[in-house]
Enzyme design. Structure first.
Site, PDB file in Angstrom:
ATOM      1  NE  ARG A 103      -3.247   1.041  -0.787  1.00  0.00           N
ATOM      2  CZ  ARG A 103      -3.671   0.717  -2.036  1.00  0.00           C
ATOM      3  NH1 ARG A 103      -2.767   1.949  -2.680  1.00  0.00           N
ATOM      4  NH2 ARG A 103      -3.393  -0.142  -3.133  1.00  0.00           N
ATOM      5  CE  LYS A 138      -1.275  28.400  -4.374  1.00  0.00           C
ATOM      6  NZ  LYS A 138      -2.462  28.936  -5.673  1.00  0.00           N
ATOM      7  CE  LYS A 170       2.015  35.027  -4.389  1.00  0.00           C
ATOM      8  NZ  LYS A 170       1.277  33.945  -4.437  1.00  0.00           N
ATOM      9  CD  GLU A 200       1.227  38.008  -6.388  1.00  0.00           C
ATOM     10  OE1 GLU A 200       0.848  36.632  -6.417  1.00  0.00           O
ATOM     11  OE2 GLU A 200       0.988  38.993  -6.309  1.00  0.00           O
ATOM     12  CG  ASP A 221      -2.065  36.730  -8.729  1.00  0.00           C
ATOM     13  OD1 ASP A 221      -1.920  35.433  -9.625  1.00  0.00           O
ATOM     14  OD2 ASP A 221      -2.729  37.409  -7.877  1.00  0.00           O
TER      15      ASP A 221
END
Length: 284
Positions: A103, A138, A170, A200, A221
């Protein structure tokens, strides 16, 4: 580009942790009680749906860490595409160990192959353009090195691996710093000459400020394709252009056609479906 797997030093602790989670304090009660200790078996890892394979090193380790006498024979390499019914690898040796590691091995191989398959579909969708598909941060906690490797297996490229790789200014950094210019200037004063700086931007006005100050890359963005084309013209090769946001299989080709260098896709790692792979008995 040659596909280079993460070092065993990186992979082994990840696989070992997964095995320990499964074994607990008592080990594999089912295999230990049902399967004779000296029984040998052979099983085949078989693709049950089309996709691109990644994670064979992790799968092999899941077996060898349980029992070094288990043999793992690969029939394809990471980065190769499989069709339903294709044999990916053959696992043979002590049956208890094979069943104990099964597994965990399939979890790694299915998850990473799912990421590679999604990436490959995006790469195929922009074939003929000059853009590359890039991943983001992410990722699943603890699995970043493997998941970013799976992106490479699918034909994509890696963005920064962690916060220490590079500066990525950002929107929240900009807001707290007091503006694009202030943020860029502080970044340049705060890091060494080997560290690249990306910022960004949400608007073409912000982009103009960034280009006047000078950065290595610009993250465009959630811009429309018309805005992206204008942004690429403004950048004019002076920085790497990266499109982000609203990227799907149906929109990625149009985004690539704007002339951007990179298209970053967070869902390729955080939402890729697992590729269905089975482990079937060949010789009981």
């Amino acid at each position: 580009m040659t596909l280079v797997s993460p070092s065993r030093v990186i992979i082994e602790p990840i696989v070992r942790t997964a095995l320990l989670e499964d074994l607990g304090l008592a080990g594999d009660l089912t295999s230990a009680s049902v399967i004779p200790e000296d029984h040998q078996t052979t099983l085949a890892m078989v693709g049950r749906q089309p996709g691109t394979i990644a994670g064979l090193d992790a799968a092999e380790l899941a077996f060898s860490l349980i029992d070094p006498d288990i043999k793992f024979e690969r029939h394809i390499r990471d980065g190769h595409r499989v069709s339903p019914g294709d044999v990916i690898a053959t696992v043979s040796g002590p049956a208890r160990g094979v069943l104990t590691g099964e597994r965990t091995a399939l979890n790694f191989l299915g998850h990473l192959s799912g990421i590679a398959s999604v990436t490959a579909s995006l790469v195929q969708a922009i074939e003929g353009s000059s853009a590359s598909i890039a991943c983001t941060r992410k990722t699943t906690p603890g699995l970043r090195a493997l998941e970013k490797y799976a992106v490479r297996a699918g034909g994509g490229v890696n963005h920064r691996f962690a916060l220490h790789d590079a500066v990525l200014i950002k929107d929240n950094h900009v807001a707290i710093a007091g503006g694009i210019l202030q943020a860029i200037r502080r970044a340049k004063a705060g890091v060494g000459h080997m560290v690249k700086i990306e910022v960004e931007v949400d608007t073409l006005d912000q982009l103009q400020q960034a280009m006047e100050e000078g950065v290595d890359a610009v993250l465009l963005d959630n811009m429309t394709c018309a805005q992206l084309r204008e942004a690429v013209a403004m950048i004019d090769g002076r920085a790497i252009s990266e499109a982000s946001g609203r990227v799907t299989l149906s929109t990625v080709a149009a985004i690539a056609a704007t002339g951007v260098d990179l298209i970053s896709v967070g869902w390729a790692t955080h939402s890729a479906p697992t590729l269905d792979i089975g482990l079937d008995v060949v010789a009981a």
